[in-house]
Design a protein around this motif. Structure first.
Motif, PDB file in Angstrom:
ATOM      1  N   ARG A  58       0.834  -1.202   0.000  1.00  7.24           N
ATOM      2  CA  ARG A  58       0.000   0.000   0.000  1.00  7.24           C
ATOM      3  C   ARG A  58       0.866   1.247   0.000  1.00  7.24           C
ATOM      4  NH1 ARG A  58      -5.159  -1.167   3.853  1.00  7.24           N
ATOM      5  NH2 ARG A  58      -5.641  -3.159   2.941  1.00  7.24           N
ATOM      6  N   LEU A  64     -12.412   1.930  -7.306  1.00  8.35           N
ATOM      7  CA  LEU A  64     -12.209   1.540  -5.912  1.00  8.35           C
ATOM      8  C   LEU A  64     -12.691   2.654  -4.993  1.00  8.35           C
ATOM      9  CD1 LEU A  64      -8.536   0.206  -6.192  1.00  8.35           C
ATOM     10  CD2 LEU A  64     -10.627  -1.154  -6.154  1.00  8.35           C
ATOM     11  N   ASP A 124     -11.610   3.795  -1.233  1.00  9.06           N
ATOM     12  CA  ASP A 124     -10.608   3.564  -0.188  1.00  9.06           C
ATOM     13  C   ASP A 124      -9.815   2.284  -0.439  1.00  9.06           C
ATOM     14  OD1 ASP A 124     -11.177   5.895   1.259  1.00  9.06           O
ATOM     15  OD2 ASP A 124     -12.823   4.918   2.322  1.00  9.06           O
ATOM     16  N   HIS A 149     -10.781  -0.426  -1.931  1.00 13.44           N
ATOM     17  CA  HIS A 149     -11.593  -1.640  -1.925  1.00 13.44           C
ATOM     18  C   HIS A 149     -12.637  -1.580  -3.026  1.00 13.44           C
ATOM     19  CE1 HIS A 149      -9.901  -2.849   1.926  1.00 13.44           C
ATOM     20  NE2 HIS A 149     -10.075  -1.615   2.331  1.00 13.44           N
ATOM     21  N   ASN A 203      -9.499   5.640  -7.756  1.00 18.35           N
ATOM     22  CA  ASN A 203      -9.654   5.334  -6.336  1.00 18.35           C
ATOM     23  C   ASN A 203     -10.229   6.553  -5.635  1.00 18.35           C
ATOM     24  OD1 ASN A 203      -9.527   4.057  -3.863  1.00 18.35           O
ATOM     25  ND2 ASN A 203      -7.328   4.303  -3.618  1.00 18.35           N
TER      26      ASN A 203
END
Length: 179
Positions: free
Chosen positions: A21, A90, A92, A94, A140
């Motif tokens: 990340r 996405l 966050d 996810h 994102n």
């Protein structure tokens, strides 16, 4: 010094993809829609906020498999006009919930506009890192993690005899163990 399979030494190791990340792949440009950009847009929806982002398209059209215009599926460079969008969306980091009748796609308009901190766009084909859904790139949406106070917002839009009303409230507080 690392060893190769045949027992010899390896002089250089090149990593072309990572799942760590916060690490952006080398050579990939990250386009960021900052909090100031979001505020300056004056938009009440995610779709409106992204209207000036040059690589994002598919505005004002129904999402794939949709029959109404109330569903927004952003795409990068208009790639993917059939079963998949080719743009990975996405929230966050996810996968968000998806919807659709023929093809299941994500609508980022489910995020209230006052909860959005920033948007990060990778407009390169990143399927080697993110999977087959990221052929065109990745969008994102980063939401606010901490907020202290109360924020009220309202907006009314008028156009040719029709009007649109949007309102929201955001409140938050922090304490020793969380927020």
């Amino acid at each position: 010094m690392a060893q190769s399979i045949d027992g010899g030494s390896v002089e250089q190791v090149v990593v072309t993809g990572t799942s760590i990340r916060g690490v952006v792949p080398a050579g990939t440009n990250l386009i960021t829609v900052s909090p100031d950009d979001i505020k300056a847009s004056g938009a009440t929806t995610i779709q409106g906020m992204l209207a000036n982002t040059p690589v994002i398209s598919n505005f004002g059209s129904a999402g794939q498999g949709q029959i109404g215009i109330d569903y927004y599926q952003p795409s990068i460079h208009n790639l993917g006009a059939s079963g998949s969008n080719a743009t990975l969306v996405l929230i966050d980091g996810h996968l968000p919930p998806t919807g659709g009748t023929n093809h299941s796609t994500a609508d980022p308009n489910i995020i209230p506009s006052n909860m959005l901190e920033r948007v990060e766009v990778i407009a390169n084909g990143d399927s080697s890192i993110y999977g087959a859904n990221a052929v065109a790139g990745v969008i994102n949406f980063i939401t606010r993690k901490r907020y202290e106070g109360v924020q009220l917002n309202a907006q009314i839009d008028y156009l040719h005899g029709t009007k649109n009303l949007s309102a929201g409230i955001l409140s938050g507080t922090s304490w020793a163990g969380g927020n």
